[in-house]
Design a protein around this motif. Structure first.
Motif, PDB file in Angstrom:
ATOM      1  N   ASN A   1       0.776  -1.235   0.000  1.00  0.00           N
ATOM      2  CA  ASN A   1       0.000   0.000   0.000  1.00  0.00           C
ATOM      3  C   ASN A   1       0.814   1.296   0.000  1.00  0.00           C
ATOM      4  OD1 ASN A   1       0.934  -0.443   2.493  1.00  0.00           O
ATOM      5  ND2 ASN A   1      -1.023  -0.371   3.565  1.00  0.00           N
ATOM      6  N   THR A   2       2.144   1.206  -0.062  1.00  0.00           N
ATOM      7  CA  THR A   2       2.936   2.443  -0.192  1.00  0.00           C
ATOM      8  C   THR A   2       3.851   2.314  -1.404  1.00  0.00           C
ATOM      9  OG1 THR A   2       4.746   1.605   1.172  1.00  0.00           O
ATOM     10  CG2 THR A   2       2.989   2.784   2.331  1.00  0.00           C
ATOM     11  N   ASP A   3       4.344   3.457  -1.873  1.00  0.00           N
ATOM     12  CA  ASP A   3       5.217   3.463  -3.062  1.00  0.00           C
ATOM     13  C   ASP A   3       6.436   2.577  -2.864  1.00  0.00           C
ATOM     14  OD1 ASP A   3       3.671   5.067  -4.598  1.00  0.00           O
ATOM     15  OD2 ASP A   3       4.634   6.944  -4.005  1.00  0.00           O
ATOM     16  N   ILE A   4       7.040   2.688  -1.683  1.00  0.00           N
ATOM     17  CA  ILE A   4       8.291   1.946  -1.438  1.00  0.00           C
ATOM     18  C   ILE A   4       8.038   0.437  -1.407  1.00  0.00           C
ATOM     19  CG2 ILE A   4       8.311   2.013   1.119  1.00  0.00           C
ATOM     20  CD1 ILE A   4      11.343   2.923   0.683  1.00  0.00           C
ATOM     21  N   ARG A   5       6.903   0.014  -0.830  1.00  0.00           N
ATOM     22  CA  ARG A   5       6.575  -1.416  -0.804  1.00  0.00           C
ATOM     23  C   ARG A   5       6.325  -1.937  -2.213  1.00  0.00           C
ATOM     24  NH1 ARG A   5       2.524  -2.098   4.390  1.00  0.00           N
ATOM     25  NH2 ARG A   5       4.099  -1.733   5.977  1.00  0.00           N
ATOM     26  N   ARG A   6       5.582  -1.135  -2.994  1.00  0.00           N
ATOM     27  CA  ARG A   6       5.288  -1.545  -4.376  1.00  0.00           C
ATOM     28  C   ARG A   6       6.578  -1.684  -5.178  1.00  0.00           C
ATOM     29  NH1 ARG A   6       0.359   1.316  -3.621  1.00  0.00           N
ATOM     30  NH2 ARG A   6       1.311   3.327  -4.090  1.00  0.00           N
ATOM     31  N   SER A   7       7.506  -0.720  -4.970  1.00  0.00           N
ATOM     32  CA  SER A   7       8.776  -0.756  -5.702  1.00  0.00           C
ATOM     33  C   SER A   7       9.569  -2.013  -5.372  1.00  0.00           C
ATOM     34  CB  SER A   7       9.621   0.474  -5.352  1.00  0.00           C
ATOM     35  OG  SER A   7       8.917   1.637  -5.659  1.00  0.00           O
ATOM     36  N   ILE A   8       9.644  -2.343  -4.068  1.00  0.00           N
ATOM     37  CA  ILE A   8      10.399  -3.543  -3.649  1.00  0.00           C
ATOM     38  C   ILE A   8       9.740  -4.799  -4.211  1.00  0.00           C
ATOM     39  CG2 ILE A   8      11.049  -4.940  -1.634  1.00  0.00           C
ATOM     40  CD1 ILE A   8      11.349  -2.235  -0.113  1.00  0.00           C
ATOM     41  N   PHE A   9       8.406  -4.838  -4.167  1.00  0.00           N
ATOM     42  CA  PHE A   9       7.666  -5.993  -4.694  1.00  0.00           C
ATOM     43  C   PHE A   9       7.952  -6.186  -6.185  1.00  0.00           C
ATOM     44  CE2 PHE A   9       3.832  -7.799  -6.665  1.00  0.00           C
ATOM     45  CZ  PHE A   9       3.698  -8.973  -5.934  1.00  0.00           C
ATOM     46  N   CYS A  10       7.914  -5.051  -6.944  1.00  0.00           N
ATOM     47  CA  CYS A  10       8.167  -5.127  -8.386  1.00  0.00           C
ATOM     48  C   CYS A  10       9.591  -5.590  -8.679  1.00  0.00           C
ATOM     49  CB  CYS A  10       7.932  -3.763  -9.028  1.00  0.00           C
ATOM     50  SG  CYS A  10       6.205  -3.261  -8.944  1.00  0.00           S
ATOM     51  N   VAL A  11      10.557  -5.106  -7.872  1.00  0.00           N
ATOM     52  CA  VAL A  11      11.959  -5.536  -8.049  1.00  0.00           C
ATOM     53  C   VAL A  11      12.064  -7.046  -7.866  1.00  0.00           C
ATOM     54  CG1 VAL A  11      14.226  -5.488  -6.935  1.00  0.00           C
ATOM     55  CG2 VAL A  11      13.064  -3.351  -7.442  1.00  0.00           C
ATOM     56  N   LEU A  12      11.463  -7.562  -6.787  1.00  0.00           N
ATOM     57  CA  LEU A  12      11.571  -9.002  -6.493  1.00  0.00           C
ATOM     58  C   LEU A  12      10.890  -9.849  -7.571  1.00  0.00           C
ATOM     59  CD1 LEU A  12      10.925  -8.977  -2.639  1.00  0.00           C
ATOM     60  CD2 LEU A  12      13.100  -9.213  -3.803  1.00  0.00           C
ATOM     61  N   MET A  13       9.797  -9.356  -8.113  1.00  0.00           N
ATOM     62  CA  MET A  13       9.040 -10.138  -9.111  1.00  0.00           C
ATOM     63  C   MET A  13       9.689 -10.105 -10.494  1.00  0.00           C
ATOM     64  SD  MET A  13       6.671 -11.484  -7.408  1.00  0.00           S
ATOM     65  CE  MET A  13       5.606 -12.180  -8.650  1.00  0.00           C
ATOM     66  N   MET A  14      10.365  -9.005 -10.819  1.00  0.00           N
ATOM     67  CA  MET A  14      10.826  -8.816 -12.198  1.00  0.00           C
ATOM     68  C   MET A  14      12.321  -9.025 -12.392  1.00  0.00           C
ATOM     69  SD  MET A  14       8.586  -5.428 -12.885  1.00  0.00           S
ATOM     70  CE  MET A  14       9.301  -5.025 -14.463  1.00  0.00           C
TER      71      MET A  14
ATOM     72  N   GLU B   1      16.023 -10.640 -12.905  1.00  0.00           N
ATOM     73  CA  GLU B   1      16.490 -11.856 -13.602  1.00  0.00           C
ATOM     74  C   GLU B   1      17.124 -12.819 -12.599  1.00  0.00           C
ATOM     75  OE1 GLU B   1      19.079 -10.544 -16.726  1.00  0.00           O
ATOM     76  OE2 GLU B   1      17.608  -9.081 -17.414  1.00  0.00           O
ATOM     77  N   ASP B   2      17.989 -12.302 -11.723  1.00  0.00           N
ATOM     78  CA  ASP B   2      18.631 -13.159 -10.713  1.00  0.00           C
ATOM     79  C   ASP B   2      18.903 -12.316  -9.460  1.00  0.00           C
ATOM     80  OD1 ASP B   2      20.647 -11.485 -11.441  1.00  0.00           O
ATOM     81  OD2 ASP B   2      21.912 -13.020 -12.367  1.00  0.00           O
ATOM     82  N   TYR B   3      19.594 -12.920  -8.496  1.00  0.00           N
ATOM     83  CA  TYR B   3      19.793 -12.218  -7.215  1.00  0.00           C
ATOM     84  C   TYR B   3      20.676 -10.974  -7.378  1.00  0.00           C
ATOM     85  CZ  TYR B   3      24.461 -14.341  -6.707  1.00  0.00           C
ATOM     86  OH  TYR B   3      25.760 -14.708  -6.874  1.00  0.00           O
ATOM     87  N   MET B   4      21.647 -11.004  -8.308  1.00  0.00           N
ATOM     88  CA  MET B   4      22.525  -9.853  -8.514  1.00  0.00           C
ATOM     89  C   MET B   4      21.733  -8.660  -9.074  1.00  0.00           C
ATOM     90  SD  MET B   4      25.419 -10.408  -7.304  1.00  0.00           S
ATOM     91  CE  MET B   4      26.380  -9.036  -7.921  1.00  0.00           C
ATOM     92  N   ASP B   5      20.836  -8.991 -10.011  1.00  0.00           N
ATOM     93  CA  ASP B   5      20.000  -7.964 -10.623  1.00  0.00           C
ATOM     94  C   ASP B   5      19.079  -7.339  -9.570  1.00  0.00           C
ATOM     95  OD1 ASP B   5      18.834  -6.443 -12.666  1.00  0.00           O
ATOM     96  OD2 ASP B   5      17.241  -7.916 -12.973  1.00  0.00           O
ATOM     97  N   ALA B   6      18.503  -8.205  -8.738  1.00  0.00           N
ATOM     98  CA  ALA B   6      17.609  -7.732  -7.662  1.00  0.00           C
ATOM     99  C   ALA B   6      18.368  -6.818  -6.706  1.00  0.00           C
ATOM    100  CB  ALA B   6      17.024  -8.931  -6.901  1.00  0.00           C
ATOM    101  N   PHE B   7      19.587  -7.234  -6.375  1.00  0.00           N
ATOM    102  CA  PHE B   7      20.438  -6.459  -5.468  1.00  0.00           C
ATOM    103  C   PHE B   7      20.705  -5.070  -6.029  1.00  0.00           C
ATOM    104  CE2 PHE B   7      24.843  -5.309  -4.241  1.00  0.00           C
ATOM    105  CZ  PHE B   7      24.637  -5.091  -2.909  1.00  0.00           C
TER     106      PHE B   7
END
Length: 341
Positions: free
Chosen positions: A315-328, A330-336
């Motif tokens: 429900n906040t911008d920062i949570r949505r951003s983290i969720f989108c990063v984790l879902m999209m 390619e691998d753990y380095m990209d997520a990092f």
């Protein structure tokens, strides 16, 4: 619109509350008027019972008001009377809870700051400074606050401030040396620098010289050089305090390690030194800044992912951003990498 019967109920409630507070004030006033060293034990016990029987807020407000009226007067108050009043606060601070000492300390510091700015002619500033000094002597507040006040007085450096510095050093100088010798050394250096640059400003040089001599005597741990210095009354009352404090572990751990700036801006940024302190006043950080910081963007995000985020209650911008990063990612380095951004 408030219906008449509700309005009437509120009025009777207010009258009842006022009556209750009036009765409480009378009881606390009676105890404070009888306060002396021999009966401190019974009076602190009765005050603790009142704390258990009434709301903490009402008790803190009442006690602070009565003590401020008793101790802050245009004439210099007897040292012993101030010490006994502060000793009562310190016993309640250790036995009842740290909010007792914190509430009283905040009121004293704010009043002191206000009077320093207003150039009051009476001895109120000295009385308030004596209260702060004894709160430090009886382990309610940490030496950090005392050094903050001394630095502020040295930075202004007028004749009134020099008198206050001398007054404070005479009361707690050797305790400050014991607690933080390095900070005291830095303060003395700063005072010497100020004195050398401000020599022409003062007609009466003797006070400045006397202050510097007092500071050097403190640095060299020479008690004989300070006229009228007598640690015996404080030591005697400290011994009495140890016998009246229930918890054997209390002492340094209940000291409020709070700075002058924190106390003066408590209404704007909250009281972090009181656990569970109710919040009132302006928000801690201005909304515009926090909104600007929170608008994090992680490239273009598909509506499907945003819908998923909404379903997962991000429900906040920062949570949505983290969720989108984790879902999209390619691998753990990209997520990092993306999370760092």
């Amino acid at each position: 619109y408030v219906p008449p019967q509700v309005r009437k109920a509120q009025e009777t409630l207010d009258d009842k509350k006022r009556e209750e507070l009036g009765r409480l004030k009378k009881m606390v006033n009676g105890l404070i008027n009888r306060l002396s060293e021999p009966n401190l034990s019974s009076i602190s016990g009765q005050m603790e019972e009142l704390y258990m029987a009434n709301s903490r807020k009402d008790m803190n407000d009442t006690l602070t008001d009565i003590l401020m009226n008793a101790c802050v007067t245009p004439v210099a108050m007897p040292t012993r009377l101030l010490m006994e009043h502060v000793l009562l606060v310190s016993i309640l601070h250790h036995n009842v809870g740290i909010e007792v000492g914190a509430h009283f300390l905040e009121a004293v510091v704010k009043k002191f700051d206000e009077l320093c700015k207003s150039d009051a002619e009476g001895k109120e500033c000295e009385n308030l400074l004596a209260l702060i000094a004894h709160l430090y002597n009886f382990h309610v507040v940490h030496c950090l606050l005392i050094f903050d006040i001394l630095k502020k007085l040295v930075s202004v450096f007028t004749e009134k401030e020099i008198e206050l510095i001398l007054f404070l050093l005479k009361n707690v100088g050797f305790s400050l040396r014991k607690d933080d010798a390095l900070a005291l050394k830095e303060l003395i250096t700063e005072a010497q620098r100020k004195a050398s640059t401000a020599e022409k400003k003062f007609q009466d040089q003797t006070r400045v010289r006397f202050m510097l001599e007092t500071m050097l005597a403190l640095r060299n741990n020479d008690m004989r050089k300070i006229p009228g210095y007598d640690p015996e009354p404080v030591e005697r009352l400290r011994k009495l305090q140890r016998s009246l404090v229930h918890s054997s572990s209390s002492g340094k751990d209940t000291e409020l390690r709070v700075s002058l700036e924190s106390l003066l801006s408590a209404d704007q940024v909250g009281r972090w030194w009181i656990v569970g302190s109710s919040w009132s006043g302006a928000p801690m950080i201005s909304d515009t800044k926090s909104q600007a910081q929170q608008k994090l963007r992680v490239g273009k995000v598909s509506s499907k992912i945003m819908e998923l985020a909404r379903k997962m209650r991000m429900n906040t911008d920062i949570r949505r951003s983290i969720f989108c990063v984790l879902m999209m990612s390619e691998d753990y380095m990209d997520a990092f990498e993306k999370l760092l951004k």
